[in-house]
Design an enzyme around this catalytic site. Structure first.
Site, PDB file in Angstrom:
ATOM      1  N   SER A 198      55.895  24.486  74.770  1.00  0.00           N
ATOM      2  CA  SER A 198      57.014  24.745  75.677  1.00  0.00           C
ATOM      3  C   SER A 198      58.235  24.025  75.140  1.00  0.00           C
ATOM      4  CB  SER A 198      56.718  24.247  77.094  1.00  0.00           C
ATOM      5  OG  SER A 198      55.784  25.080  77.734  1.00  0.00           O
ATOM      6  N   GLU A 217      76.664  26.590  76.847  1.00  0.00           N
ATOM      7  CA  GLU A 217      76.832  27.818  77.629  1.00  0.00           C
ATOM      8  C   GLU A 217      75.615  28.116  78.496  1.00  0.00           C
ATOM      9  OE1 GLU A 217      79.038  27.766  73.799  1.00  0.00           O
ATOM     10  OE2 GLU A 217      76.915  27.581  74.337  1.00  0.00           O
ATOM     11  N   SER A 218      74.686  27.192  78.661  1.00  0.00           N
ATOM     12  CA  SER A 218      73.520  27.269  79.546  1.00  0.00           C
ATOM     13  C   SER A 218      72.254  26.857  78.804  1.00  0.00           C
ATOM     14  CB  SER A 218      73.363  28.640  80.200  1.00  0.00           C
ATOM     15  OG  SER A 218      72.585  28.496  81.367  1.00  0.00           O
ATOM     16  N   HIS A 235      57.905  29.458  76.409  1.00  0.00           N
ATOM     17  CA  HIS A 235      56.548  28.994  76.724  1.00  0.00           C
ATOM     18  C   HIS A 235      55.583  29.929  75.992  1.00  0.00           C
ATOM     19  CE1 HIS A 235      58.297  26.555  79.958  1.00  0.00           C
ATOM     20  NE2 HIS A 235      59.006  27.636  80.253  1.00  0.00           N
ATOM     21  N   CYS A 279      76.462  32.002  79.020  1.00  0.00           N
ATOM     22  CA  CYS A 279      77.723  32.248  79.712  1.00  0.00           C
ATOM     23  C   CYS A 279      78.841  32.348  78.678  1.00  0.00           C
ATOM     24  CB  CYS A 279      78.041  31.117  80.697  1.00  0.00           C
ATOM     25  SG  CYS A 279      76.739  30.813  81.913  1.00  0.00           S
TER      26      CYS A 279
END
Length: 518
Positions: free
Chosen positions: A450, A457-458, A463, A478
């Site tokens: 993971s 931008e985020s 996983h 974004c």
């Protein structure tokens, strides 16, 4: 048996099922082909044609004897399963070979059924309805026929105030023998009840394979129509937002195959708007196959020059619906939504002012000019600046894009290699032009990884389940400079996934309007 699917599975044709169907078509109608000649007509390498030929012979569809020929079994499949039984062969072949024959038939059918098209409901300009000429409707139907997307196919019209569905049905009646039961299915998504009723009446009256469904494209698409059709027509409002909505809904209704045709009508636009439209095609994973700049003629559409372009698009393995099929769209798609409201005009003679708001005495400046100034009769006016603030509709673009991707049949050893996964995710962020802030990855026992790439931008997260050859990936970005789909395409390659499913969600739709002093 669906022999086209079976052949495609056996030879894994990179050109898709369309080339296999065209091969069957040409050998059925023209017969006695050499492999070299057929490969040249299909624009494929001879080794690919040889593999295709061998599978057709194994399945009993073709035989060799003075060239390739269709067997009795092959004829039965082509006529019954592909829908070419009882066709008027000479008429059909003349149309496929001779452009002049096509134009003559277009005008013949247009004259014969002109009253049917002239009796359409009056257009509703508030939803950008504009009638194309009857000749254009039949020309679109003929285009569909000549591109192998009509006979025996499931065809969708995403909106149909032009009655293209009826034109296709009437064309089919002309090229098939009397009482032929067509295998073609033509469906329309139409929100205007007047057109739904009129198309249903015509379909019953002429016994056409046409079904009309009342669908508002801003609503989620009805489930029975997902991944069902072989091609679709669209003549959307002439805005990029309208193009995106109509394309997304049509793509969601198409089968998940590459090489499918989309017949897309749009106005000829200035270069910057054309660039935005082509970016819209790219975002949907489509390629432009052909552009006919003056293909469509419209009645009374002087602002469009009475002409519009027909763009033939094709699906690819990357084709996707940008607006998710299960989501409402609250975007403004009509041309009137992109024009300034409440325009003021002043008479150049008497200086009286008039407000064009859609609720006043004069709805448009054209109407005011036609009638003349009610005070002095003069018919020349100038537009006034009626406010000092600039409106910015934040609704036009969401704050972010969130792609939820399921990668199946991945290479197992890569899914359990923390360094490999971290490098792949880091490079995906870099290729998407994201700014990396932090990385954190963890290896589980006995297997699985993971990790998260936090970007300015985020974020990008993953996983993995090596025991199932599966990886779950979230790409949330974004801003206008970061392209989440570039990261998606890169990860598909690095994970060596044979099958991908995804959802594309727009995040942060703001409905408020902010005003800034100018």
């Amino acid at each position: 048996m669906n022999y086209i699917d079976e052949i495609n599975k056996r030879i894994a044709c990179k050109d898709g099922k369309k080339v296999i169907e065209k091969a069957l078509h040409n050998v059925y109608f023209y017969g006695s082909y050499s492999s070299k000649t057929l490969a040249r007509e299909l624009l494929i390498p001879v080794p690919v044609l040889t593999a295709l030929k061998n599978e057709c012979k194994k399945l009993g569809l073709w035989e060799q004897g003075g060239g390739l020929k269709t067997t009795g079994k092959g004829k039965q499949y082509f006529e019954e399963d592909l829908g070419f039984g009882e066709i008027c062969k000479d008429t059909y072949l003349h149309l496929m070979k001779d452009e002049r024959e096509r134009e003559l038939l277009i005008h013949e059918l247009s004259d014969k059924y002109r009253n049917v098209f002239d009796s359409r409901p009056i257009v509703d300009v508030t939803i950008d309805q504009v009638k194309c000429t009857v000749e254009t409707s039949f020309r679109r139907a003929m285009l569909c026929l000549c591109n192998g997307s009509l006979i025996g196919k499931k065809v969708l019209c995403v909106g149909d105030d032009d009655l293209v569905s009826i034109a296709m049905g009437l064309l089919l009646k002309h090229i098939f023998h009397e009482n032929h039961k067509s295998k073609t299915e033509i469906c329309i998504f139409e929100m205007d009840e007047r057109y739904v009723k009129y198309i249903d009446e015509l379909s019953d009256s002429f016994s056409l394979p046409v079904q009309c469904e009342r669908v508002d494209l801003k609503d989620p698409l009805p489930l029975p129509f997902l991944n069902y059709f072989d091609s679709f027509f669209a003549d959307p409002p002439y805005t990029v937002q309208g193009a995106s909505l109509f394309l997304s809904r049509g793509i969601s209704a198409l089968k998940k195959e590459f090489g499918l045709n989309i017949f897309f009508s749009f106005a000829n636009k200035p270069i910057n708007e054309t660039y935005a439209l082509q970016k819209c095609f790219q975002l949907h994973g489509l390629v432009v196959k052909q552009i006919y700049h003056t293909f469509n003629e419209y009645e009374g559409a002087s602002l469009l020059g009475n002409r519009g372009q027909m763009i033939i698009l094709e699906t690819t393995e990357q084709t996707r619906a940008v607006i998710p099929v299960d989501k409402n769209s609250n975007r403004s798609i009509y041309t009137r939504d992109n024009k300034p409201k409440n325009k003021k005009y002043s008479c150049k003679n008497c200086k009286k002012t008039f407000l064009m708001s859609g609720t006043e005495e004069f709805l448009t400046i054209e109407e005011l000019k036609s009638n003349g100034c009610p005070f002095c009769g003069y018919n020349k006016f100038e537009q006034l600046n009626n406010h000092t603030k600039q409106e910015i509709h934040l609704l036009s673009k969401p704050l972010g894009r969130h792609i939820l991707a399921d990668f199946y049949s991945c290479q197992v050893k890569n899914l359990d290699d923390t360094d490999y996964i971290q490098n792949a995710m880091r490079n995906a962020a870099i290729k998407a032009k994201a700014t990396i802030v932090q990385e954190d990855f963890h290896k589980f026992s006995p297997w699985g990884v993971s990790g998260v790439i936090v970007i300015q931008e985020s974020h990008l997260t993953i996983h993995t389940w090596p025991e199932y050859s599966y990886a779950s990936v979230d790409l949330f970005t974004c801003g206008e400079d970061v392209d989440a789909w570039t990261a998606f395409d890169y990860l598909k390659i690095m994970l060596k996934s044979d099958h991908v499913e995804f959802s594309d969600i727009s995040r942060g739709h703001l409905s408020d309007i902010q005003y800034f002093d100018t």
